[in-house]
Every structure is written in structure tokens, then in C-alpha cells.
Write a protein that holds these residues in place. Structure first.
Motif: not given
Length: 347
Positions: A282-287, A295-302, A317-325
Motif C-alpha cells: 500500500s502507498i501512503t504518500d505522494l510528493a 515520488t511515492a512511498v509506502g509499506l514494505e519499503g515501497a 528498500r531492502p529493509d522493508r521499512a513501513a514508509l509513511t511520508a
């Protein structure tokens, strides 16, 4: 339950991934009456406790950059990030160093932040809270809150120093024309007359002139041509929630959300088509970057990027960080934020 235990319990219920997931993070489960369809109405001594919670100042943390961060904005050259427990972080060197704001009069979850120029800013969060700063985020004051029901505000946007709107759970929407001194309710169109509560509205974002859009659940988008006073309902054809949206330089609109879906309209929302994001998270932010790239970011390091807002390339991202912004950089990599705080990026 004692007050201290309640505080730990309520704070511990904060959302784990993004502002959009905050619909599941209720602060007031104890001593509360559940509302059909979700949420709780508090009563008795809980009401008094929540009023006290609202006025408890944000704690100054030993490791503030590890606090969950949900939204970011620029205040001139300063970067302002908001998130868990009323935490507000400031950076004047593009993320090389961070410090907490001096005064934040709340410990509730902050989900969104918007600035006009380098001084005036607003932040929104749980319990319908809206904060205001006049010094670039150093100190904040409460402009609005409602502790009778936890209807979180998920997004706030100001087009200038006077006109702003905030949206949230069950189509909660409030608008101001005096910089937040007073807030008036705004009615969004319902899907049907039988609905007691409208769809959740996750993000409001500007287009050209007085046009605003709002990304919502059930694949819905709303459009306003009068700065947010009135809205029209748009069905895109997508079934999942849209958690973020963006207007492009050519006046096209891109919205994104659940399961990595990205949809685009080039005719003011009349028709829509799905784009290939390259991710299923899931994508959480667009900029929008200064070069017009997305640029879009999201869960699982997207992490998903596009030069034209049409063709996207995924670089998870290899760390699969839950990106929010995300905040794109003019000359370097974007600043990233997650449920675990500020994300280290290679410069």
C-alpha cells in the motif's frame, strides 16, 4: 484503570504504519460506548481524562527521531515533521540534524501538517485536533479539538494564511476563512441517503486556482472548485482506498493507496485509468519534486518514482521499512519517514 495506566494504554494504541491506518487506533476504548460502524463515544470520568490528555504537553524524547512520523511539510527552508505522541521534529539543514519543537500542547497522534510560507503552519490529528504555529513550528497552540468522539482528522491543507480545510473519519470536514480562529463544518456528498456516516477522507490536496481534491476510501475522489466550500463526488472505478493524491503541473491528478494502486485522470476527474506502480504494498504518500517528477512511498519499503506521472519505476528498500511520508530533495535524495521515525538515506 488509573490515569497513568490509561495514558499508557491510550498512547499505545497509536497507529503503527501511517495516518491512513489511524482509523484502527482508538485512544478511548475504556469507559466508552461503541458507535455502530466503528469508533467510540467517551463519557463520565473518561471525558475529563481526555480533556486532561489533550492539554498534556508533548514529552521531550531521548531519541525523538525514532518516534513514529506520519507527515512532513516545508516551512521555507525548514523541514517540519509530525507524528506520535504530539511529536514535532524540525530540521534547518535538510535532515542532517533534528530537534523537537519547544512547545506542543498535546500528546495525541498528529497525522498531517501544512505550512504557508516559513512561519504560519497547522497540524491535525486525533480527537479532531488542529494546532497552529506562528514561528515556523517552534511553538504551537490548540485551535480546535473534540473529545466527545474520536473522529481523527487525517489531513489539513491551507491555501493561504486565511483559508484552510481539514478532513478525516466518516467524512468529517471543517473549514476556516480566518486562519483557524473559527472552524465551520463542511458537508461532503454521501454515496447514498441511507448512510449514517460518510466515507473516510484521507487526504485533501490542491490543484490550480481554487480547485481542491480529496482522496478517500472505496476508490472515491472528491473535487471542489471553490476552495473547499462545496464538493462533488467522483467514482474512479477502483475498489480500494486512496490514501494520497497529487495534482501534476499539467493539471492531471494522481491518487494512490491500498495494494499499491495508482490511478490518474487528465480531465478533471471525468475519466480515470489505472497505472502500473510496480508494487503491491500500500502507498501512503505522494510528493512532487521541483523537476515535476513524482515520488511515492509506502509499506514494505515501497519507493516508486516517475518522471512524468505516468510511467513508474519501483525501487523497494531492502529493509522493508513501513514508509509513511516523503519530501523530495532539490539536489539530493528525498527525505523519508516511517513508523520507526526518520529513515537514514544515502546522500
Amino acid at each position: 484503570m488509573k490515569a497513568a495506566s490509561r495514558l499508557r494504554y491510550l498512547i499505545g494504541r497509536a497507529v503503527a504504519a501511517s495516518a491512513m491506518l489511524a482509523t484502527a487506533a482508538w485512544f478511548g476504548l475504556a469507559d466508552a460506548q461503541e458507535i455502530p460502524g466503528g469508533g467510540y463515544v467517551v463519557f463520565g470520568d473518561m471525558t475529563r481524562f481526555l480533556q486532561e490528555l489533550r492539554h498534556l504537553p508533548a514529552e521531550h524524547l531521548a531519541h525523538p527521531t525514532r518516534a513514529q512520523m506520519l507527515a512532513v511539510a516545508q516551512a521555507g527552508s525548514r523541514v517540519v515533521v509530525v507524528g506520535d505522541h504530539g511529536t514535532v521534529l524540525l530540521s534547518d539543514d535538510w535532515g542532517k540534524s533534528w530537534r523537537q519543537a519547544r512547545e506542543v500542547p498535546t500528546r495525541v497522534l498528529l497525522t498531517s501538517v501544512s505550512f504557508v510560507g516559513h512561519k504560519l503552519g497547522w497540524a491535525a490529528g486525533h480527537w479532531g485536533l488542529i494546532l497552529h504555529t506562528e514561528d515556523g513550528g517552534e511553538t504551537w497552540k490548540i485551535q480546535r479539538s473534540d473529545t466527545t468522539v474520536d473522529q481523527p482528522l487525517f489531513s489539513v491543507h491551507f491555501s493561504d494564511a486565511s483559508n484552510g480545510i481539514a478532513v478525516g473519519l466518516w467524512s468529517l470536514a471543517v473549514r476556516t476563512t480566518d486562519g483557524g480562529v473559527s472552524w465551520m463544518p463542511v458537508k461532503f456528498p454521501a454515496l447514498s441517503a441511507k448512510e449514517k456516516a460518510g466515507p473516510n477522507i484521507y487526504q485533501v490536496f490542491p490543484a490550480k486556482g481554487s480547485v481542491l481534491y480529496a482522496a478517500a476510501e472505496q476508490g472515491l475522489v472528491y473535487r471542489s472548485s471553490d476552495g473547499g466550500a462545496t464538493w462533488t463526488l467522483i467514482k474512479t472505478g477502483n475498489r480500494g482506498s486512496f490514501w494520497a493524491g497529487l495534482a501534476l503541473p499539467d493539471d492531471s491528478v494522481v491518487v494512490a493507496g491500498l495494494n499499491g494502486k495508482i490511478w490518474r485522470s487528465s480531465d478533471e476527474g471525468k475519466t480515470w485509468r489505472e497505472l502500473n506502480s510496480g508494487v503491491t504494498a500500500s502507498i501512503t504518500d505522494l510528493a512532487l519534486g521541483s523537476d515535476g517528477g513524482v515520488t511515492a512511498v509506502g509499506l514494505e519499503g515501497a519507493v516508486v518514482t516517475s518522471k512524468d506521472g505516468t510511467t513508474f519505476t519501483a525501487s523497494p528498500r531492502p529493509d522493508r521499512a513501513a514508509l509513511t511520508a516523503v519530501l523530495p530533495g532539490a539536489k539530493g535524495p528525498p527525505l523519508l519517514f516511517s513508523k520507526d521515525g526518520v529513515v537514514e538515506v544515502n546522500r
